[in-house]
Each structure stands twice: as C-alpha cells, then as structure tokens.
Design a protein around this motif. Structure first.
Motif, PDB file in Angstrom:
ATOM      1  N   VAL A   1       0.807  -1.230   0.000  1.00  0.00           N
ATOM      2  CA  VAL A   1       0.000   0.000   0.000  1.00  0.00           C
ATOM      3  C   VAL A   1       0.836   1.274   0.000  1.00  0.00           C
ATOM      4  O   VAL A   1       0.326   2.347  -0.331  1.00  0.00           O
ATOM      5  N   ALA A   2       2.119   1.185   0.367  1.00  0.00           N
ATOM      6  CA  ALA A   2       2.935   2.401   0.525  1.00  0.00           C
ATOM      7  C   ALA A   2       3.002   3.210  -0.756  1.00  0.00           C
ATOM      8  O   ALA A   2       2.884   4.444  -0.742  1.00  0.00           O
ATOM      9  N   GLY A   3       3.201   2.537  -1.895  1.00  0.00           N
ATOM     10  CA  GLY A   3       3.299   3.264  -3.165  1.00  0.00           C
ATOM     11  C   GLY A   3       2.035   4.026  -3.500  1.00  0.00           C
ATOM     12  O   GLY A   3       2.095   5.159  -4.000  1.00  0.00           O
ATOM     13  N   TRP A   4       0.884   3.416  -3.231  1.00  0.00           N
ATOM     14  CA  TRP A   4      -0.378   4.107  -3.489  1.00  0.00           C
ATOM     15  C   TRP A   4      -0.522   5.346  -2.610  1.00  0.00           C
ATOM     16  O   TRP A   4      -1.024   6.386  -3.064  1.00  0.00           O
ATOM     17  N   THR A   5      -0.088   5.253  -1.349  1.00  0.00           N
ATOM     18  CA  THR A   5      -0.215   6.418  -0.470  1.00  0.00           C
ATOM     19  C   THR A   5       0.706   7.553  -0.915  1.00  0.00           C
ATOM     20  O   THR A   5       0.359   8.721  -0.783  1.00  0.00           O
ATOM     21  N   VAL A   6       1.881   7.201  -1.438  1.00  0.00           N
ATOM     22  CA  VAL A   6       2.790   8.236  -1.961  1.00  0.00           C
ATOM     23  C   VAL A   6       2.130   8.955  -3.131  1.00  0.00           C
ATOM     24  O   VAL A   6       2.195  10.193  -3.245  1.00  0.00           O
ATOM     25  N   LEU A   7       1.477   8.194  -3.998  1.00  0.00           N
ATOM     26  CA  LEU A   7       0.782   8.798  -5.135  1.00  0.00           C
ATOM     27  C   LEU A   7      -0.331   9.726  -4.664  1.00  0.00           C
ATOM     28  O   LEU A   7      -0.491  10.856  -5.165  1.00  0.00           O
ATOM     29  N   MET A   8      -1.105   9.283  -3.666  1.00  0.00           N
ATOM     30  CA  MET A   8      -2.225  10.094  -3.178  1.00  0.00           C
ATOM     31  C   MET A   8      -1.742  11.346  -2.465  1.00  0.00           C
ATOM     32  O   MET A   8      -2.306  12.433  -2.638  1.00  0.00           O
ATOM     33  N   ILE A   9      -0.690  11.220  -1.641  1.00  0.00           N
ATOM     34  CA  ILE A   9      -0.231  12.400  -0.906  1.00  0.00           C
ATOM     35  C   ILE A   9       0.419  13.404  -1.857  1.00  0.00           C
ATOM     36  O   ILE A   9       0.337  14.619  -1.640  1.00  0.00           O
ATOM     37  N   ALA A  10       1.022  12.922  -2.927  1.00  0.00           N
ATOM     38  CA  ALA A  10       1.583  13.836  -3.914  1.00  0.00           C
ATOM     39  C   ALA A  10       0.471  14.649  -4.588  1.00  0.00           C
ATOM     40  O   ALA A  10       0.603  15.869  -4.791  1.00  0.00           O
ATOM     41  N   ALA A  11      -0.634  13.986  -4.920  1.00  0.00           N
ATOM     42  CA  ALA A  11      -1.767  14.689  -5.525  1.00  0.00           C
ATOM     43  C   ALA A  11      -2.352  15.717  -4.556  1.00  0.00           C
ATOM     44  O   ALA A  11      -2.685  16.846  -4.953  1.00  0.00           O
ATOM     45  N   LEU A  12      -2.484  15.339  -3.282  1.00  0.00           N
ATOM     46  CA  LEU A  12      -3.013  16.279  -2.286  1.00  0.00           C
ATOM     47  C   LEU A  12      -2.078  17.465  -2.084  1.00  0.00           C
ATOM     48  O   LEU A  12      -2.520  18.610  -1.943  1.00  0.00           O
ATOM     49  N   SER A  13      -0.790  17.194  -2.058  1.00  0.00           N
ATOM     50  CA  SER A  13       0.175  18.285  -1.875  1.00  0.00           C
ATOM     51  C   SER A  13       0.084  19.284  -3.026  1.00  0.00           C
ATOM     52  O   SER A  13       0.145  20.503  -2.818  1.00  0.00           O
ATOM     53  N   LEU A  14      -0.063  18.769  -4.229  1.00  0.00           N
ATOM     54  CA  LEU A  14      -0.207  19.649  -5.388  1.00  0.00           C
ATOM     55  C   LEU A  14      -1.486  20.475  -5.279  1.00  0.00           C
ATOM     56  O   LEU A  14      -1.493  21.679  -5.569  1.00  0.00           O
ATOM     57  N   LEU A  15      -2.568  19.841  -4.826  1.00  0.00           N
ATOM     58  CA  LEU A  15      -3.837  20.556  -4.673  1.00  0.00           C
ATOM     59  C   LEU A  15      -3.730  21.654  -3.618  1.00  0.00           C
ATOM     60  O   LEU A  15      -4.174  22.792  -3.841  1.00  0.00           O
ATOM     61  N   VAL A  16      -3.123  21.336  -2.465  1.00  0.00           N
ATOM     62  CA  VAL A  16      -3.002  22.331  -1.397  1.00  0.00           C
ATOM     63  C   VAL A  16      -2.112  23.480  -1.842  1.00  0.00           C
ATOM     64  O   VAL A  16      -2.384  24.652  -1.541  1.00  0.00           O
TER      65      VAL A  16
END
Length: 586
Positions: A558-573
């Motif tokens: 699951v770690a890779g998926w969370t990195v992908l999701m947090i990267a998207a959130l960081s870009l949004l913020v």
C-alpha cells in the motif's frame, strides 16, 4: 517541572530535527524495509523516542515513562477500543450466521468480484468508517471479500486503500471536531475546506481498487462502475461538507454512493465476469459457512484463511479463460445461490442500524448529558510539563468519555444486537473474550505507537519537526498535508494527528502568511492517506486475513499508493495557497 526546549542539540533546529525524526525513521525502516512485525517495530520506535527524549531533550526519565503510559492508555481507549468493539459486532453476525446472509445479499447484486470489491470495500467500508472508524472497515470488509473468494493479501490491500478518503469525516466527524477544539477555528469552515480536498481522492480510489484486483483489464472492464461510485461519493462528501453537520457527512456520502452504484448496476454489467467459474453451483453460499466454522474451531486467522481456501480461485480469478459460456456458467452459479428472506436480511443489517440509532440517541440533550456524566478528566500522574512560555502542555491532562466515546457507542449497539441476532449472553461474552485474544498484538502495537506520539509531543520533538518544516515559508503549503500523513501513519488516527499537529499547522500559518483554515484542513486531508500505512490498520488488517507477523508485506503493497495520493493532495493544497485555486478557501 520539565520545560520544553525545541532546539536542544547545539541550539540548532536542523540538528534537533534530525534526532527528533529518529523514532519515525525507526518505525518505517523496521516495518517497511527490514519487514519486522508491526508490534516489534512499534516497540523499537517507542524505545528510541524515549532515548531521544531523555538524552537529547533532557526530559526526566520518570516523566518519559509516565508519558508513554498515558499514550498507551489513550491508544487503548478510545483509539483501539472502537476497533475492538466494531470487530466484535461483526463477529456476532458470524456467530449467528448473518454474516453469510449479508455476504450472499451483496453477492446477488453482481457475481463479479471487482464489482463486489467496490460495493464492499468502498461503499460499505465508507459507512463503517463514518459510524465507527478505528480499523473496523478494514477488518470487516476484508473478511467479507475473503468469503467471496478474493485472495487474502489482495483483500487486505483493497480495504486499506479504500479506508482513506472517508477518514476525514469518520467516526462521526471526530477528527474535524477535535481539530476545531484545539485550534479554536470554526467547525464549519474546516469542514468546508476538507470537503474541497478529500473528495479528490474519492474520485480515484474505486479505480485503484479495481486495478489492485485485476490490473489494466479490470480498469478496462469495470471503470464505468468505479467512476460512478467515485463521483457519487466525492460529490456527496463535497456537498455535505457545506450543507450537513460534520457528523453526518460521510454517512450520507456512503449511502448516496451505495445507492448510485446499485442503481447503475441495474442498467449495466461488466462485459466479462470475474468470478469463481470452476466452483460447483452453490459453493459460494457454502464457503462462508465453512470459513465461519473454521473460525469457531481454529481461531480467527485460521478461519479466514479457511474461508479463502474453500474457494478454488486465486488472485481475483486472474487465471480464468474468458468466453461467453463461462460467463453464463458464472451467472448460473450465482443465480442458484440461495436467496435469504427479507426478514433475515434486515436482521443481518440490524447491528449497523443499531449503531446509527445509538448515535442518534446521543444527540438528544438529556441522554447526552446522562452519558456525558460518566466522563473522567484529570491531570495524568507524574507529568509536569510546560512549554517555553510556562503554560502547561495540553497532553498532561487526560480525558476519558466512558460512554460517549465511539467505541462505547458501538459496544452498546452490539449489546442491543445480541437478542436481535437470536444469540444468548454467554455466546456474546465468549465471542468478546476470543476477539480480545485475537487482537492482543494489534492492541499492543497501537498502544506502543500512541506512546511514541505522546513522548514526542511532551518532550517537544513534534514541535521541533514542525518548526524545521515551517522554515520553507510559503512553500510550506504542499508540505502541510505531508505532516498529517506522517502523524496519522504514526498514531493510526487522523484524530490523534490533528491533536498532535493542529496547533503546529495553525502557528505555521500565522508565521508564513498562509491561510490557517487551509493548513489545518490539509493536516486532516493528508492524514486520511496515512491511515492506510499506520501500524494500527496494518495490524488489524493482518489479523483479519490471517497474516499476523506479515504486516511489512502489507505495508509494501500500500505504501506506493499512499505516496501517489499524498503527492496529488500536496499539489492541490499548493494550488489552493495561490491565486490559481485560492478561491476555494472559505
């Protein structure tokens, strides 16, 4: 008296942050790289945090031990307490046979496992997270998926990923209400801001689940349903954050998502089915019963594995040939699965309806007052900690809402469900004791991890890391959700992450000129991603699928998926902190 100091190493924030990061690095290296079981990784991290607190920060050893004990107590109640009772609630349905009723009901919606994964892990899991949280969606939904033939590790991975976007408003909106209390910001404003961040994940999570189960072929064949489920949940969560009380946002979103998905399935079906085509007719109805029997005879993990092994398929059916004749056989096998009466289906749903009713009852004034009277608030023994200004640190005061906590509400609902499921008190008590025994290492892991969080908070390690991160200035915006990600990964709770970093995000906003609503909400939204890799959820997931001691394997999945999701959130913020999307900030 211990006075916090945030730059104890050579009076340097950077050097001090390097030491403060050691407990976190220990946890993730031991868990993700060296593949140690979560309980030993958490214990090692606890020891490292205590050593750093004593030798780097100069915190008295007695207070370090006392802080660890407070964290362990909070880790048990209320954090893991809700998971214990939610899993017990589901085990009651297993004992009565109504877990099979629920499974058959869900299976009759569609014979396709990828469809079932979206309905169970995403739609039903979101409802469980909204009502209870605490790892319950991972445990309960993983068991249901295994009983339908999904490979155990895939079932756990899917459920861990699914239990992310609903977390921000989960456990009746607890993460947001706690954040509002700590920062003194309006609950509604935080809710609205989170509702403009977290739904981004909801759009794509069903697609991720399908990909995990069946790769690109799954996306090609089931993307319409995944898109409908993601859009329905995201829109309902976005609208609910503005229009509904924070306690109801995810409940409504989960129900809207389930309703939209089932309505869509009445008009659409995958072109190619992914089901157990080699099993004789009726085996799907029987496998869950065999799994439940194995659970009763040989322990939780063994029973779940038995339910999975009863199904001849592997990995979601990836090895099956695809042709119309096999599709027809699959439909026939599921059509021959016995249908339960409406009364039995309602009885299977009764425990979850009981949770909703008890929650509703707690909103009634005199009931809430009576239950709230059984609340203990006191200064934790042996802790005398103040910040550099001489003000007591909030963590030195412990508060236990014995009846109003989400875990106790689920426990009450479980007690009410015993007669509804036609069980006796002795069976319910025996099931509870057995459940505690099976979750003993999950409890130990959570207590250790929250102990780490409390030591880091009390000694000043958390603030040191925050001050170091705040040096980025306005560039801190994309870092803000990453802090929430780390904090939830550490504590296993978005609520605890907000308690740890809420004030830090607020202070950083004031020092950098960024919006305080934006950064505090970003802490919550980032925290939902960290839920998937938290030792608490990994431990609960491992217990549910019979993989105790192999949490590191789940972590890597699951770690890779969370990195992908947090990267998207960081870009949004980041975009929301600029004129580009600044209009989204209330």
């Amino acid at each position: 008296m211990y006075t916090q100091i945030f730059d104890p190493v050579a009076h340097s924030i950077a050097a001090s942050a390097a030491f403060a990061a050691l407990p976190l690095l220990t946890l993730f290296v031991l868990l993700g790289v060296l593949r140690l079981p979560a309980r030993w990784a958490a214990l090692a991290s606890l020891v490292v945090s205590m050593i750093v607190a004593v030798f780097a920060y100069g915190m008295p050893g007695g207070q370090v031990v006392s802080g660890a004990l407070e964290g362990a107590a909070i880790g048990f109640f209320p954090i893991i307490w809700i998971g214990i009772n939610a899993i017990w609630l589901f085990k009651l349905t297993q004992e009565s046979g109504h877990a099979d009723v629920l499974r058959r009901t869900l299976a009759h919606v569609s014979p396709d496992q990828r469809v079932q994964a979206v309905l169970i892990a995403f739609c039903f899991g979101a409802l469980l997270e909204a009502l209870a949280g605490g790892g319950a969606p991972v445990a309960i939904c993983a068991v249901l998926l295994i009983s339908l033939g999904v490979e155990p590790i895939k079932a756990a991975t899917v459920c861990l990923i699914a239990d992310t976007s609903p977390v921000a408003f989960g456990a009746l909106g607890l993460p947001i209400t706690v954040l509002a209390k700590i920062t003194h910001l309006p609950v509604h404003d935080i809710s609205v801001m989170v509702g403009r961040q977290a739904p981004l994940l909801s759009l794509f999570i069903p697609l991720m689940l399908v990909f995990i189960l069946d790769g690109r072929r799954g996306l090609k064949e089931v993307w319409p349903l995944a898109a409908v489920a993601g859009l329905a949940f995201a829109f309902a969560q976005f609208a609910g954050s503005m229009l509904l009380p924070v306690e109801l946002v995810d409940i409504v979103a989960a129900l809207v998502c389930a309703g939209a998905s089932i309505a869509f399935l009445r008009a659409w079906a995958p072109a190619v089915l992914r089901a157990d085509l080699n099993a004789p007719q009726g085996v799907l109805a029987q496998s869950g019963a065999r799994g439940a029997a194995a659970t009763n005879n040989g322990g939780h993990g063994a029973g779940l594995q038995g339910a999975a092994l009863a199904m001849p398929m592997t990995g979601g059916g990836a090895a099956f040939e695809r042709n119309p004749q096999q599709d027809a056989r699959a439909r026939a096998a599921f059509a021959d699965t016995p249908r339960d009466s409406r009364a039995e289906i309602l009885r299977a749903l009764a425990p979850y309806a009981a949770v909703i009713l008890v929650v509703a009852a707690t909103q009634i004034g005199f009931i809430a007052h009576a239950m709230g009277a059984l609340t203990s608030t006191f200064a934790w023994p042996g802790l005398h900690v103040v910040d550099p200004k001489g003000a007591p640190v909030s963590a030195v005061t412990a508060k236990f809402e014995w009846l109003l906590s989400a875990g106790s509400i689920v426990l009450i609902a479980g007690a009410l469900s015993v007669p509804l499921l036609k069980l006796d008190a002795r069976t319910a008590a025996r099931t509870y004791v057995k459940n505690l025994h099976e979750l003993r290492w999950a409890v130990f892991t959570v207590c250790c991890v929250v102990g780490v969080a409390y030591i880091m908070n009390l000694s000043g390690q958390i603030v040191t890391l925050g001050i170091w991160a705040a040096r980025a200035g306005t560039a801190f915006a994309p870092v803000s959700p990453v802090l929430g990600w780390f904090a939830t990964a550490l504590t296993g709770s978005d609520t605890s992450a907000n308690a740890l970093f809420g004030m830090l995000q607020l202070t950083t906003a004031h020092h950098t000129g960024l919006s305080d609503i934006l950064l505090t909400a970003a802490n919550t939204s980032g925290g939902v991603v960290g839920k998937a890799i938290s030792p608490q959820n990994l431990a609960v997931g491992a217990v549910a699928v019979g993989m105790v001691g192999r949490e590191g394997q789940l972590f890597r999945r699951v770690a890779g998926w969370t990195v992908l999701m947090i990267a998207a959130l960081s870009l949004l913020v980041w975009a929301q902190s600029t004129p580009l999307l600044g209009w989204m900030v209330p």
